[in-house]
Motif scaffolding. Structure first.
Motif, mmCIF file in Angstrom:
data_model
loop_
_atom_site.group_PDB
_atom_site.id
_atom_site.type_symbol
_atom_site.label_atom_id
_atom_site.label_comp_id
_atom_site.label_asym_id
_atom_site.label_seq_id
_atom_site.Cartn_x
_atom_site.Cartn_y
_atom_site.Cartn_z
ATOM 1 N N ARG A 195 1.229 -5.178 8.386
ATOM 2 C CA ARG A 195 0.200 -4.503 9.182
ATOM 3 C C ARG A 195 -1.184 -5.009 8.785
ATOM 4 N N ARG A 196 -1.313 -5.374 7.496
ATOM 5 C CA ARG A 196 -2.584 -5.909 6.996
ATOM 6 C C ARG A 196 -2.283 -7.141 6.170
ATOM 7 N N VAL A 197 -3.178 -8.125 6.199
ATOM 8 C CA VAL A 197 -2.985 -9.302 5.347
ATOM 9 C C VAL A 197 -4.268 -9.526 4.558
ATOM 10 N N ILE A 198 -4.125 -9.695 3.252
ATOM 11 C CA ILE A 198 -5.292 -9.970 2.408
ATOM 12 C C ILE A 198 -5.224 -11.437 1.971
ATOM 13 N N ASP A 199 -6.268 -12.171 2.303
ATOM 14 C CA ASP A 199 -6.379 -13.565 1.860
ATOM 15 C C ASP A 199 -6.954 -13.520 0.437
ATOM 16 N N TYR A 200 -6.163 -13.992 -0.536
ATOM 17 C CA TYR A 200 -6.596 -13.841 -1.931
ATOM 18 C C TYR A 200 -7.841 -14.648 -2.276
ATOM 19 N N THR A 201 -8.230 -15.580 -1.393
ATOM 20 C CA THR A 201 -9.477 -16.314 -1.656
ATOM 21 C C THR A 201 -10.693 -15.509 -1.175
ATOM 22 N N GLN A 202 -10.433 -14.463 -0.405
ATOM 23 C CA GLN A 202 -11.539 -13.676 0.171
ATOM 24 C C GLN A 202 -11.726 -12.321 -0.498
ATOM 25 N N GLY A 203 -10.702 -11.840 -1.168
ATOM 26 C CA GLY A 203 -10.834 -10.507 -1.770
ATOM 27 C C GLY A 203 -9.735 -10.260 -2.776
ATOM 28 N N ASP A 204 -9.986 -9.320 -3.688
ATOM 29 C CA ASP A 204 -9.025 -8.987 -4.740
ATOM 30 C C ASP A 204 -8.116 -7.874 -4.219
ATOM 31 N N PRO A 205 -6.828 -8.179 -4.024
ATOM 32 C CA PRO A 205 -5.927 -7.162 -3.467
ATOM 33 C C PRO A 205 -5.715 -5.975 -4.396
ATOM 34 N N LEU A 206 -6.085 -6.135 -5.670
ATOM 35 C CA LEU A 206 -5.857 -5.041 -6.622
ATOM 36 C C LEU A 206 -7.143 -4.265 -6.914
ATOM 37 N N GLN A 207 -8.152 -4.500 -6.079
ATOM 38 C CA GLN A 207 -9.397 -3.725 -6.195
ATOM 39 C C GLN A 207 -9.083 -2.280 -5.802
ATOM 40 N N PRO A 208 -9.477 -1.301 -6.637
ATOM 41 C CA PRO A 208 -9.199 0.090 -6.273
ATOM 42 C C PRO A 208 -9.758 0.403 -4.881
ATOM 43 N N GLY A 209 -9.036 1.186 -4.136
ATOM 44 C CA GLY A 209 -9.394 1.513 -2.752
ATOM 45 C C GLY A 209 -8.125 1.948 -2.063
ATOM 46 N N ALA A 210 -7.374 0.946 -1.592
ATOM 47 C CA ALA A 210 -6.072 1.255 -0.990
ATOM 48 C C ALA A 210 -5.089 1.663 -2.096
ATOM 49 N N THR A 211 -4.091 2.447 -1.722
ATOM 50 C CA THR A 211 -3.072 2.895 -2.676
ATOM 51 C C THR A 211 -1.693 2.548 -2.117
ATOM 52 N N TYR A 212 -0.808 2.133 -3.011
ATOM 53 C CA TYR A 212 0.538 1.713 -2.571
ATOM 54 C C TYR A 212 1.620 2.444 -3.371
ATOM 55 N N ASP A 213 2.728 2.690 -2.703
ATOM 56 C CA ASP A 213 3.876 3.274 -3.397
ATOM 57 C C ASP A 213 4.636 2.193 -4.162
ATOM 58 N N VAL A 214 4.604 0.972 -3.611
ATOM 59 C CA VAL A 214 5.271 -0.159 -4.266
ATOM 60 C C VAL A 214 4.342 -1.365 -4.211
ATOM 61 N N VAL A 215 4.137 -1.982 -5.362
ATOM 62 C CA VAL A 215 3.474 -3.294 -5.395
ATOM 63 C C VAL A 215 4.552 -4.289 -5.811
ATOM 64 N N PHE A 216 4.872 -5.226 -4.920
ATOM 65 C CA PHE A 216 5.905 -6.218 -5.215
ATOM 66 C C PHE A 216 5.226 -7.572 -5.358
ATOM 67 N N ASP A 217 5.108 -8.032 -6.590
ATOM 68 C CA ASP A 217 4.528 -9.352 -6.828
ATOM 69 C C ASP A 217 5.673 -10.372 -6.849
ATOM 70 N N ALA A 218 5.801 -11.118 -5.769
ATOM 71 C CA ALA A 218 6.916 -12.059 -5.626
ATOM 72 C C ALA A 218 6.610 -13.425 -6.216
ATOM 73 N N VAL A 219 5.376 -13.648 -6.708
ATOM 74 C CA VAL A 219 5.065 -14.965 -7.294
ATOM 75 C C VAL A 219 4.459 -14.896 -8.701
ATOM 76 N N GLY A 220 4.352 -13.712 -9.253
ATOM 77 C CA GLY A 220 3.817 -13.606 -10.611
ATOM 78 C C GLY A 220 2.330 -13.880 -10.676
ATOM 79 N N ALA A 221 1.592 -13.435 -9.647
ATOM 80 C CA ALA A 221 0.144 -13.693 -9.613
ATOM 81 C C ALA A 221 -0.655 -12.509 -10.150
ATOM 82 N N SER A 222 0.011 -11.444 -10.587
ATOM 83 C CA SER A 222 -0.720 -10.244 -11.034
ATOM 84 C C SER A 222 -0.152 -9.744 -12.360
ATOM 85 N N ARG A 223 -0.782 -8.713 -12.880
ATOM 86 C CA ARG A 223 -0.309 -8.071 -14.108
ATOM 87 C C ARG A 223 -0.186 -6.576 -13.851
ATOM 88 N N PHE A 224 0.792 -5.951 -14.476
ATOM 89 C CA PHE A 224 1.016 -4.514 -14.292
ATOM 90 C C PHE A 224 -0.227 -3.706 -14.653
#
Ligand SMILES: NC(=O)c1ccc[n+]([C@@H]2O[C@H](COP(=O)([O-])OP(=O)(O)OC[C@H]3O[C@@H](n4cnc5c(N)ncnc54)[C@H](OP(=O)(O)O)[C@@H]3O)[C@@H](O)[C@H]2O)c1
Length: 330
Positions: A195-224
């Motif tokens: 429904r939404r796509v975040i381009d990682y070159t344009q914004g930090d997807p882990l910036q507080p704001g939106a809230t998720y029930d599941v964060v699935f990092d399929a490429v190991g680009a984030s930290r818990f």
């Protein structure tokens, strides 16, 4: 028969095409003519011998097996004594795991392996993309994430083999999906059902704001530690990529209200994988799931396939086609 072989760890150029005697199936085994095989992240790890722990599976000083390739799709052309589940002429697909062997014109597999019938409506290359991506995405979302309709899920690496499957499967289940990818793949990820796509070159997807029930990092680009900031109460963080931190956090987070989860497809039993492969093939046959393919190349271009994987920017799966329809007919 022709095989893609390598004898030392290194760059894509260490893999080349060689001749090998045609293998014969033993008791309980079948020979499959390989019409498609994926060249994926685990093949790149097995070829390069990196990261270091890949060598625990592929051989400490040099590769144990000369032929890479776990995911295969093709037609059975010989069966050994005692085989009851399949017969010559059956279209099948599946995965051999760390044993490899699929980057070849034929492979010997046990009928008890993670191998199932391939519906006529699903192409061989699409089938190996199911093994490459969806076979991991499904148990992560279902078992690791306990995903339910209406849940909000963030998929990081949404254009990769695992991520592109995760977006589709989560959307199919009725989840509200946000995908994260680079600029080249924004349209693709939206077309998969995000429904939404975040381009990682344009914004930090882990910036507080939106809230998720599941964060699935399929490429190991984030930290818990960062991802938990956007996790809802009782939310779950899933990652496909191992680290010491995530192994520890998987244990310690059990005491908290936000869980960290890592799972390993390679450690799942063939009995556990088979029903998943059947379910995914049925979804693909009905058009409700469309595996994404970056490139489909002949066996001779196997080194090029490895090069594409090494970029870290493929969309979906890279497949090779050891046996072409033309060869089969002749
Ligand atoms: N635990 C398990 O059982 C398991 C099973 C399968 C795979 N894995 C692991 O999972 C990882 C992913 O495998 P894969 O084959 O799906 O990968 P892949 O297909 O190679 O992923 C490539 C995709 O990742 C995207 N990407 C790269 N950097 C990103 C970033 N910083 N943020 C968001 N997206 C980014 C790229 O998008 P752009 O080109 O748009 O940048 C590209 O489309 C590998 O490390 C693999 O070893 C683990």
């Amino acid at each position: 028969m022709r095989i893609a072989a390598y004898h030392r760890y290194g760059s894509p150029d260490v893999v080349g095409v060689e001749e090998r005697e045609e293998p014969q199936p033993g008791a309980g085994e079948m020979r499959v003519r390989v019409h498609a095989a994926s060249v994926g992240s685990s093949d790149a790890a097995g070829r390069s011998g990196t990261p270091w722990f890949a060598r625990l599976a592929f051989g400490l000083r040099r590769p144990k097996n000369a032929v890479l390739g776990s995911d295969f799709a093709g037609v059975i052309d010989a069966v050994g004594p005692g085989v009851t589940r399949f017969a010559v002429g059956d279209r099948v697909f599946g995965a051999t795991g760390a044993d490899g062997g699929a980057h070849a014109e034929a492979i010997i597999v046990s009928e008890r392996a993670a191998i199932v019938s391939l519906p006529d409506d699903v192409a061989f290359d699409a089938a190996v993309a199911i093994c490459d991506g969806a076979m991991t995405a499904l148990p992560f979302l279902r078992d690791g994430g306990r995903l339910r309709p209406g849940m909000r899920v963030l998929v990081i690496g949404a254009s990769g083999a695992v991520g592109s499957a995760a977006v589709q499967l989560a959307a199919q289940l009725g989840a509200e999906v946000t995908g994260v990818c680079g600029p080249a793949h924004v349209e693709l990820v939206a077309s998969l059902g995000a429904r939404r796509v975040i381009d990682y070159t344009q914004g930090d997807p882990l910036q507080p704001g939106a809230t998720y029930d599941v964060v699935f990092d399929a490429v190991g680009a984030s930290r818990f530690r960062r991802a938990r900031r956007v996790l809802a109460d009782r939310g779950r963080y899933l990652t496909t990529v191992p680290s010491w931190a995530i192994m520890l956090q998987q244990l310690t987070s059990r005491l908290g209200r936000r869980r960290a989860v890592i799972m390993f497809t390679g450690l799942r039993s063939a009995d556990a994988k088979r029903p998943d492969l059947e379910e995914l093939a049925a979804l693909a046959a009905s058009g409700r799931f469309a595996p994404v393919l970056e490139r489909v190349l002949p066996l001779d271009d196997v080194a090029e396939a490895h090069r594409i994987v090494d970029t870290g920017h493929k969309a979906g799966t890279v497949a090779i086609t050891p046996v072409t329809q033309h060869q089969e007919a002749s």
